[in-house]
Design a protein around this motif. Sequence first.
Motif, PDB file in Angstrom:
ATOM      1  N   MET A 248       4.168  30.576 -55.383  1.00 60.18           N
ATOM      2  CA  MET A 248       4.398  31.712 -54.806  1.00 60.18           C
ATOM      3  C   MET A 248       4.655  31.604 -53.384  1.00 60.18           C
ATOM      4  O   MET A 248       3.317  31.801 -52.678  1.00 60.18           O
ATOM      5  CB  MET A 248       3.046  32.312 -55.251  1.00 60.18           C
ATOM      6  CG  MET A 248       2.672  32.546 -56.785  1.00 60.18           C
ATOM      7  SD  MET A 248       3.755  33.574 -57.703  1.00 60.18           S
ATOM      8  CE  MET A 248       3.326  35.009 -56.985  1.00 60.18           C
ATOM      9  N   GLN A 249       5.628  31.525 -52.866  1.00 52.65           N
ATOM     10  CA  GLN A 249       6.067  31.615 -51.498  1.00 52.65           C
ATOM     11  C   GLN A 249       6.621  32.708 -51.123  1.00 52.65           C
ATOM     12  O   GLN A 249       6.893  32.875 -49.830  1.00 52.65           O
ATOM     13  CB  GLN A 249       6.983  30.356 -51.223  1.00 52.65           C
ATOM     14  CG  GLN A 249       6.449  28.957 -51.761  1.00 52.65           C
ATOM     15  CD  GLN A 249       4.876  28.494 -51.035  1.00 52.65           C
ATOM     16  OE1 GLN A 249       4.898  28.765 -49.624  1.00 52.65           O
ATOM     17  NE2 GLN A 249       4.140  28.146 -51.816  1.00 52.65           N
ATOM     18  N   GLY A 250       6.759  33.662 -51.724  1.00 56.09           N
ATOM     19  CA  GLY A 250       7.379  35.249 -51.300  1.00 56.09           C
ATOM     20  C   GLY A 250       8.714  34.907 -51.097  1.00 56.09           C
ATOM     21  O   GLY A 250       9.551  35.743 -50.193  1.00 56.09           O
ATOM     22  N   ARG A 251       9.652  34.054 -51.914  1.00 59.16           N
ATOM     23  CA  ARG A 251      11.097  33.959 -51.448  1.00 59.16           C
ATOM     24  C   ARG A 251      11.806  33.908 -52.851  1.00 59.16           C
ATOM     25  O   ARG A 251      11.201  33.434 -54.008  1.00 59.16           O
ATOM     26  CB  ARG A 251      11.642  32.661 -50.718  1.00 59.16           C
ATOM     27  CG  ARG A 251      11.021  31.436 -51.385  1.00 59.16           C
ATOM     28  CD  ARG A 251      11.333  30.210 -50.302  1.00 59.16           C
ATOM     29  NE  ARG A 251      10.679  29.106 -51.112  1.00 59.16           N
ATOM     30  CZ  ARG A 251      11.019  28.288 -51.910  1.00 59.16           C
ATOM     31  NH1 ARG A 251      12.409  28.474 -52.266  1.00 59.16           N
ATOM     32  NH2 ARG A 251      10.607  27.139 -52.325  1.00 59.16           N
ATOM     33  N   VAL A 252      12.977  34.387 -52.993  1.00 56.91           N
ATOM     34  CA  VAL A 252      13.680  34.576 -54.216  1.00 56.91           C
ATOM     35  C   VAL A 252      14.073  33.194 -54.481  1.00 56.91           C
ATOM     36  O   VAL A 252      14.704  32.392 -53.534  1.00 56.91           O
ATOM     37  CB  VAL A 252      15.233  35.226 -53.775  1.00 56.91           C
ATOM     38  CG1 VAL A 252      16.007  35.453 -55.159  1.00 56.91           C
ATOM     39  CG2 VAL A 252      14.644  36.880 -53.659  1.00 56.91           C
ATOM     40  N   LEU A 253      14.004  32.716 -55.708  1.00 57.27           N
ATOM     41  CA  LEU A 253      14.266  31.403 -56.270  1.00 57.27           C
ATOM     42  C   LEU A 253      15.728  31.628 -57.065  1.00 57.27           C
ATOM     43  O   LEU A 253      16.182  30.722 -57.151  1.00 57.27           O
ATOM     44  CB  LEU A 253      13.280  30.955 -57.337  1.00 57.27           C
ATOM     45  CG  LEU A 253      12.029  30.694 -56.535  1.00 57.27           C
ATOM     46  CD1 LEU A 253      10.881  30.299 -57.818  1.00 57.27           C
ATOM     47  CD2 LEU A 253      12.020  29.488 -55.347  1.00 57.27           C
ATOM     48  N   HIS A 254      15.998  32.741 -57.669  1.00 60.65           N
ATOM     49  CA  HIS A 254      17.239  33.063 -58.618  1.00 60.65           C
ATOM     50  C   HIS A 254      17.268  34.300 -58.803  1.00 60.65           C
ATOM     51  O   HIS A 254      16.442  35.410 -58.536  1.00 60.65           O
ATOM     52  CB  HIS A 254      16.857  32.347 -59.976  1.00 60.65           C
ATOM     53  CG  HIS A 254      18.135  32.434 -60.838  1.00 60.65           C
ATOM     54  ND1 HIS A 254      19.250  31.713 -60.584  1.00 60.65           N
ATOM     55  CD2 HIS A 254      18.166  32.895 -62.170  1.00 60.65           C
ATOM     56  CE1 HIS A 254      20.109  31.920 -61.642  1.00 60.65           C
ATOM     57  NE2 HIS A 254      19.305  32.700 -62.563  1.00 60.65           N
TER      58      HIS A 254
ATOM     59  N   ASP B 228      14.948  28.000 -67.751  1.00 63.88           N
ATOM     60  CA  ASP B 228      14.889  26.550 -67.334  1.00 63.88           C
ATOM     61  C   ASP B 228      13.923  26.054 -66.259  1.00 63.88           C
ATOM     62  O   ASP B 228      14.032  26.522 -65.009  1.00 63.88           O
ATOM     63  CB  ASP B 228      16.337  26.267 -66.682  1.00 63.88           C
ATOM     64  CG  ASP B 228      16.700  24.703 -66.315  1.00 63.88           C
ATOM     65  OD1 ASP B 228      15.771  23.974 -65.840  1.00 63.88           O
ATOM     66  OD2 ASP B 228      17.876  24.380 -66.346  1.00 63.88           O
ATOM     67  N   THR B 229      12.804  25.491 -66.561  1.00 66.70           N
ATOM     68  CA  THR B 229      11.718  25.410 -65.998  1.00 66.70           C
ATOM     69  C   THR B 229      11.939  24.393 -64.816  1.00 66.70           C
ATOM     70  O   THR B 229      11.405  24.556 -63.725  1.00 66.70           O
ATOM     71  CB  THR B 229      10.544  24.910 -66.798  1.00 66.70           C
ATOM     72  OG1 THR B 229      10.761  23.699 -67.561  1.00 66.70           O
ATOM     73  CG2 THR B 229       9.872  25.997 -67.670  1.00 66.70           C
ATOM     74  N   GLU B 230      12.843  23.346 -64.898  1.00 65.30           N
ATOM     75  CA  GLU B 230      12.978  22.397 -64.032  1.00 65.30           C
ATOM     76  C   GLU B 230      14.035  22.963 -62.788  1.00 65.30           C
ATOM     77  O   GLU B 230      13.597  22.776 -61.521  1.00 65.30           O
ATOM     78  CB  GLU B 230      13.917  21.251 -64.622  1.00 65.30           C
ATOM     79  CG  GLU B 230      12.948  20.238 -65.431  1.00 65.30           C
ATOM     80  CD  GLU B 230      13.576  19.143 -66.036  1.00 65.30           C
ATOM     81  OE1 GLU B 230      14.635  18.620 -65.399  1.00 65.30           O
ATOM     82  OE2 GLU B 230      13.338  18.645 -67.047  1.00 65.30           O
ATOM     83  N   ALA B 231      15.062  23.808 -63.392  1.00 66.95           N
ATOM     84  CA  ALA B 231      15.744  24.267 -62.311  1.00 66.95           C
ATOM     85  C   ALA B 231      15.429  25.669 -61.816  1.00 66.95           C
ATOM     86  O   ALA B 231      16.133  26.031 -60.703  1.00 66.95           O
ATOM     87  CB  ALA B 231      17.123  24.453 -62.680  1.00 66.95           C
ATOM     88  N   GLN B 232      14.306  26.031 -62.467  1.00 67.18           N
ATOM     89  CA  GLN B 232      13.888  27.397 -61.687  1.00 67.18           C
ATOM     90  C   GLN B 232      14.841  28.560 -62.021  1.00 67.18           C
ATOM     91  O   GLN B 232      14.924  29.301 -60.902  1.00 67.18           O
ATOM     92  CB  GLN B 232      13.111  27.565 -60.650  1.00 67.18           C
ATOM     93  CG  GLN B 232      11.873  26.280 -60.640  1.00 67.18           C
ATOM     94  CD  GLN B 232      11.330  26.358 -59.321  1.00 67.18           C
ATOM     95  OE1 GLN B 232      11.858  26.925 -58.282  1.00 67.18           O
ATOM     96  NE2 GLN B 232       9.993  25.961 -59.252  1.00 67.18           N
ATOM     97  N   ARG B 233      15.526  28.465 -63.123  1.00 68.69           N
ATOM     98  CA  ARG B 233      16.610  29.732 -63.372  1.00 68.69           C
ATOM     99  C   ARG B 233      16.472  30.115 -64.677  1.00 68.69           C
ATOM    100  O   ARG B 233      16.060  29.725 -65.804  1.00 68.69           O
ATOM    101  CB  ARG B 233      17.925  28.751 -63.318  1.00 68.69           C
ATOM    102  CG  ARG B 233      18.365  28.020 -62.025  1.00 68.69           C
ATOM    103  CD  ARG B 233      18.900  29.015 -61.049  1.00 68.69           C
ATOM    104  NE  ARG B 233      19.476  28.235 -59.938  1.00 68.69           N
ATOM    105  CZ  ARG B 233      18.629  28.340 -58.760  1.00 68.69           C
ATOM    106  NH1 ARG B 233      17.661  28.991 -58.619  1.00 68.69           N
ATOM    107  NH2 ARG B 233      19.147  27.774 -57.687  1.00 68.69           N
ATOM    108  N   LEU B 234      17.047  31.305 -64.890  1.00 67.10           N
ATOM    109  CA  LEU B 234      16.949  32.194 -66.253  1.00 67.10           C
ATOM    110  C   LEU B 234      18.450  31.766 -66.622  1.00 67.10           C
ATOM    111  O   LEU B 234      19.396  31.859 -65.957  1.00 67.10           O
ATOM    112  CB  LEU B 234      16.762  33.650 -66.095  1.00 67.10           C
ATOM    113  CG  LEU B 234      15.468  33.975 -65.747  1.00 67.10           C
ATOM    114  CD1 LEU B 234      15.246  35.575 -65.492  1.00 67.10           C
ATOM    115  CD2 LEU B 234      14.454  33.336 -66.876  1.00 67.10           C
ATOM    116  N   ILE B 235      18.579  31.349 -67.980  1.00 68.05           N
ATOM    117  CA  ILE B 235      19.643  31.299 -68.773  1.00 68.05           C
ATOM    118  C   ILE B 235      19.890  32.466 -69.768  1.00 68.05           C
ATOM    119  O   ILE B 235      19.080  32.374 -70.654  1.00 68.05           O
ATOM    120  CB  ILE B 235      19.804  30.044 -69.386  1.00 68.05           C
ATOM    121  CG1 ILE B 235      19.500  28.805 -68.443  1.00 68.05           C
ATOM    122  CG2 ILE B 235      21.349  29.599 -70.023  1.00 68.05           C
ATOM    123  CD1 ILE B 235      20.326  28.759 -67.200  1.00 68.05           C
TER     124      ILE B 235
END
Length: 194
Positions: A1-7, A49-56
């Motif tokens: 929880m760093q307050g930045r967009v991951l994806h 995708d928990t490793e890449a922190q992305r939604l597919i």
Amino acid sequence: MQGRVLHYLPDGKMNNIDLRAGFPLGGKEVVLVTASDRTRKAIAIYRLDTEAQRLIDVADGIQPTDLDDPYGLCMYRNAEDGRTFVYINGDDTRQRQWELVASGNSKVKAKHMRDMTFDSQTEGCVADDHSGALYVNEEDVGLWRMPAAAEGGNDKTIVERIADNPAVKDDYEGLGIYDLGDGRGYIVVSSQGN
């Protein structure tokens, strides 16, 4: 929880989201994420995708809700058989339930199970996988409990009426469960009016 967009995905106007881990898809268990897609009037379905922190996107095409404006959304996993469901509240008095099923090619489709009706607008909902209870906020009325399983019927029990609790002001909106384990915990209700 760093307050930045991951994806970021430019997939439309999403309203409520929920997730469940352990959904069997493509020969492995994945984290399934759903959202009420107000742009397409559909159920958005993703794999995390928990490793890449992305939604597919894993929806087997557009999964329509047949609601004019899908609002609140929540998911449920039946503890007895492992089946996964999604509920969406519309901008009218309906709440709809679908079973999420793998359809091949690592895609997921939604199979309509039942419609429930309320006397007025609903939005927030949450399901307790442990007890099999579905909780729904009727915005200006209160919090309801009903069976999460489609075969459980549509009987509702009022948990708390807004009019009976001076600490809150309508609308009741989002809902969550604070799980303490062993069947203990709290239902958390957001009071939009205050």
